[in-house]
Every structure is written in structure tokens, then in C-alpha cells.
Design a protein around this motif. Structure first.
Motif, PDB file in Angstrom:
ATOM      1  N   THR A  28       2.121  81.699  64.629  1.00 30.26           N
ATOM      2  CA  THR A  28       3.249  81.544  63.726  1.00 30.26           C
ATOM      3  C   THR A  28       4.371  82.506  64.078  1.00 30.26           C
ATOM      4  O   THR A  28       4.216  83.713  64.031  1.00 30.26           O
ATOM      5  CB  THR A  28       2.812  81.766  62.284  1.00 30.26           C
ATOM      6  OG1 THR A  28       1.727  80.894  61.987  1.00 30.26           O
ATOM      7  CG2 THR A  28       3.953  81.473  61.331  1.00 30.26           C
ATOM      8  N   SER A  30       7.067  83.270  62.542  1.00 28.46           N
ATOM      9  CA  SER A  30       7.568  84.113  61.457  1.00 28.46           C
ATOM     10  C   SER A  30       6.697  85.336  61.209  1.00 28.46           C
ATOM     11  O   SER A  30       7.063  86.201  60.410  1.00 28.46           O
ATOM     12  CB  SER A  30       7.700  83.297  60.171  1.00 28.46           C
ATOM     13  OG  SER A  30       6.448  82.755  59.801  1.00 28.46           O
ATOM     14  N   SER A  31       5.571  85.434  61.898  1.00 27.32           N
ATOM     15  CA  SER A  31       4.707  86.604  61.782  1.00 27.32           C
ATOM     16  C   SER A  31       5.220  87.777  62.608  1.00 27.32           C
ATOM     17  O   SER A  31       4.703  88.886  62.479  1.00 27.32           O
ATOM     18  CB  SER A  31       3.283  86.264  62.239  1.00 27.32           C
ATOM     19  OG  SER A  31       2.711  85.263  61.446  1.00 27.32           O
ATOM     20  N   ARG A  53      11.080  89.947  60.462  1.00 30.89           N
ATOM     21  CA  ARG A  53      10.386  88.663  60.441  1.00 30.89           C
ATOM     22  C   ARG A  53      11.132  87.606  59.620  1.00 30.89           C
ATOM     23  O   ARG A  53      11.202  86.440  60.019  1.00 30.89           O
ATOM     24  CB  ARG A  53       8.974  88.847  59.901  1.00 30.89           C
ATOM     25  CG  ARG A  53       8.051  89.579  60.859  1.00 30.89           C
ATOM     26  CD  ARG A  53       6.721  89.918  60.234  1.00 30.89           C
ATOM     27  NE  ARG A  53       6.864  90.935  59.189  1.00 30.89           N
ATOM     28  CZ  ARG A  53       5.836  91.443  58.532  1.00 30.89           C
ATOM     29  NH1 ARG A  53       4.609  91.032  58.774  1.00 30.89           N
ATOM     30  NH2 ARG A  53       6.040  92.360  57.611  1.00 30.89           N
ATOM     31  N   SER A  54      11.700  88.015  58.525  1.00 28.33           N
ATOM     32  CA  SER A  54      12.421  87.063  57.672  1.00 28.33           C
ATOM     33  C   SER A  54      13.852  86.831  58.135  1.00 28.33           C
ATOM     34  O   SER A  54      14.511  85.889  57.682  1.00 28.33           O
ATOM     35  CB  SER A  54      12.456  87.591  56.240  1.00 28.33           C
ATOM     36  OG  SER A  54      13.278  88.751  56.174  1.00 28.33           O
ATOM     37  N   ARG A  72      17.763  84.431  63.913  1.00 27.25           N
ATOM     38  CA  ARG A  72      16.552  83.672  64.190  1.00 27.25           C
ATOM     39  C   ARG A  72      16.487  82.446  63.296  1.00 27.25           C
ATOM     40  O   ARG A  72      17.036  82.432  62.189  1.00 27.25           O
ATOM     41  CB  ARG A  72      15.313  84.541  64.006  1.00 27.25           C
ATOM     42  CG  ARG A  72      15.038  84.975  62.587  1.00 27.25           C
ATOM     43  CD  ARG A  72      13.908  86.010  62.550  1.00 27.25           C
ATOM     44  NE  ARG A  72      12.641  85.448  62.982  1.00 27.25           N
ATOM     45  CZ  ARG A  72      11.604  86.193  63.394  1.00 27.25           C
ATOM     46  NH1 ARG A  72      11.696  87.520  63.410  1.00 27.25           N
ATOM     47  NH2 ARG A  72      10.477  85.608  63.760  1.00 27.25           N
ATOM     48  N   ASP A  73      15.789  81.443  63.790  1.00 25.45           N
ATOM     49  CA  ASP A  73      15.524  80.227  63.035  1.00 25.45           C
ATOM     50  C   ASP A  73      14.022  80.022  63.072  1.00 25.45           C
ATOM     51  O   ASP A  73      13.475  79.536  64.069  1.00 25.45           O
ATOM     52  CB  ASP A  73      16.269  79.046  63.659  1.00 25.45           C
ATOM     53  CG  ASP A  73      16.141  77.770  62.831  1.00 25.45           C
ATOM     54  OD1 ASP A  73      15.178  77.649  62.048  1.00 25.45           O
ATOM     55  OD2 ASP A  73      16.993  76.894  62.976  1.00 25.45           O
ATOM     56  N   ASN A  74      13.355  80.418  62.010  1.00 25.71           N
ATOM     57  CA  ASN A  74      11.887  80.340  62.000  1.00 25.71           C
ATOM     58  C   ASN A  74      11.390  78.902  62.015  1.00 25.71           C
ATOM     59  O   ASN A  74      10.276  78.639  62.467  1.00 25.71           O
ATOM     60  CB  ASN A  74      11.339  81.098  60.804  1.00 25.71           C
ATOM     61  CG  ASN A  74      11.420  82.606  60.990  1.00 25.71           C
ATOM     62  OD1 ASN A  74      11.617  83.102  62.109  1.00 25.71           O
ATOM     63  ND2 ASN A  74      11.286  83.357  59.913  1.00 25.71           N
ATOM     64  N   ASN A  77      11.337  78.200  65.654  1.00 27.25           N
ATOM     65  CA  ASN A  77      10.615  79.178  66.482  1.00 27.25           C
ATOM     66  C   ASN A  77      11.519  79.785  67.554  1.00 27.25           C
ATOM     67  O   ASN A  77      11.116  79.946  68.714  1.00 27.25           O
ATOM     68  CB  ASN A  77       9.391  78.539  67.151  1.00 27.25           C
ATOM     69  CG  ASN A  77       8.257  78.290  66.179  1.00 27.25           C
ATOM     70  OD1 ASN A  77       8.385  78.514  64.986  1.00 27.25           O
ATOM     71  ND2 ASN A  77       7.146  77.802  66.682  1.00 27.25           N
ATOM     72  N   ASP A 102       7.440  95.207  60.884  1.00 27.70           N
ATOM     73  CA  ASP A 102       8.897  95.229  60.744  1.00 27.70           C
ATOM     74  C   ASP A 102       9.491  96.625  60.747  1.00 27.70           C
ATOM     75  O   ASP A 102      10.671  96.783  60.476  1.00 27.70           O
ATOM     76  CB  ASP A 102       9.302  94.555  59.422  1.00 27.70           C
ATOM     77  CG  ASP A 102       9.414  93.051  59.534  1.00 27.70           C
ATOM     78  OD1 ASP A 102       9.372  92.381  58.491  1.00 27.70           O
ATOM     79  OD2 ASP A 102       9.546  92.563  60.666  1.00 27.70           O
TER      80      ASP A 102
END
Length: 126
Positions: A28, A30-31, A53-54, A72-74, A77, A102
Motif C-alpha cells: 500500500t 499510502s503506508s 503519508r497523507s 502525491r496522489d495515493n 500510487n 513520517d
């Protein structure tokens, strides 16, 4: 484990812009907090930017503040580095990297990152 692949590098004139992308696969996305580093010939790898991460917090090395933006665009990815007002001294191979955690205290240290892409060349001509 996560696999990273950069794209978007190239040759640009001073004052121009480039947007680097780093696509991630594997666990994942976003991890992971994400960072961008760069390495010029004969120099050590240098921290450029970091995003949590967020995506809520980002930090930059002083030399790129106001010119570069990490995002970023989770859902896709992918992490990006928008580079504006490029200078010849920005010439380097740019790497994206992923880390668990983080902490901003260690965000600029390359040893804090477990996963690295292969790099993409950015050349800025004067």
C-alpha cells in the motif's frame, strides 16, 4: 516491499520547468512517506523534498524552496516533483525513495529510506 520507478527527466533550459513522477507498486503506497533526492556528478546524494503519508506536510531543502513542489496522489500510487525556475545547479540524477514513518526529524537523511527508484536524469542548460 514497494517498487519505485521515476520518469519525467530530461534536458531543459534555465528558467524552465519539469515535472518528475514516481510510480509505486507493491504494498500500500499510502503506508509510506516519500522523498526526492538528487545526486550530481562527483557529489553526495542530497535531500530535495519529503512528503508525509497523507500528503498533509511537506518539507524542502533551502535551495529549492519556492521553486519545487512535492505532491502525491495515493489513489494513483504516485508522487510528483514539480520543478520550476530551474537552474544549472539543479542538474543531477533525481531519485524517489520510500520510508515507513513520517518523522520530519529524519526525513532528510537518505539512510531513513528503505526503498529507492533507479533515478531519472535532469539536465539544465544555461
Amino acid at each position: 516491499q514497494v517498487q519505485l520507478g521515476e520518469s519525467g527527466g530530461g534536458l531543459v533550459q534555465a528558467g524552465g520547468s519539469l515535472r518528475l513522477s514516481c510510480a509505486a507498486s507493491g504494498r500500500t503506497f499510502s503506508s509510506y512517506a516519500m522523498g526526492w533526492f538528487r545526486q550530481a556528478p562527483g557529489k553526495e546524494r542530497q535531500f530535495v523534498a519529503h512528503i508525509t503519508r497523507s500528503g498533509g506536510v511537506s518539507i524542502y531543502t533551502d535551495s529549492v524552496k519556492g521553486r519545487f513542489t512535492i505532491s502525491r496522489d495515493n489513489a494513483k500510487n504516485t508522487v510528483y516533483l514539480q520543478m520550476n525556475s530551474l537552474k544549472p545547479e539543479d542538474t543531477a540524477v533525481y531519485y524517489c525513495a520510500a520510508r515507513v514513518g513520517d518523522s520530519l526529524t529524519t526525513a532528510s537523511r537518505s539512510v531513513a529510506y528503505a526503498y529507492w527508484g533507479q533515478g531519472t536524469q535532469v539536465t539544465v542548460s544555461s
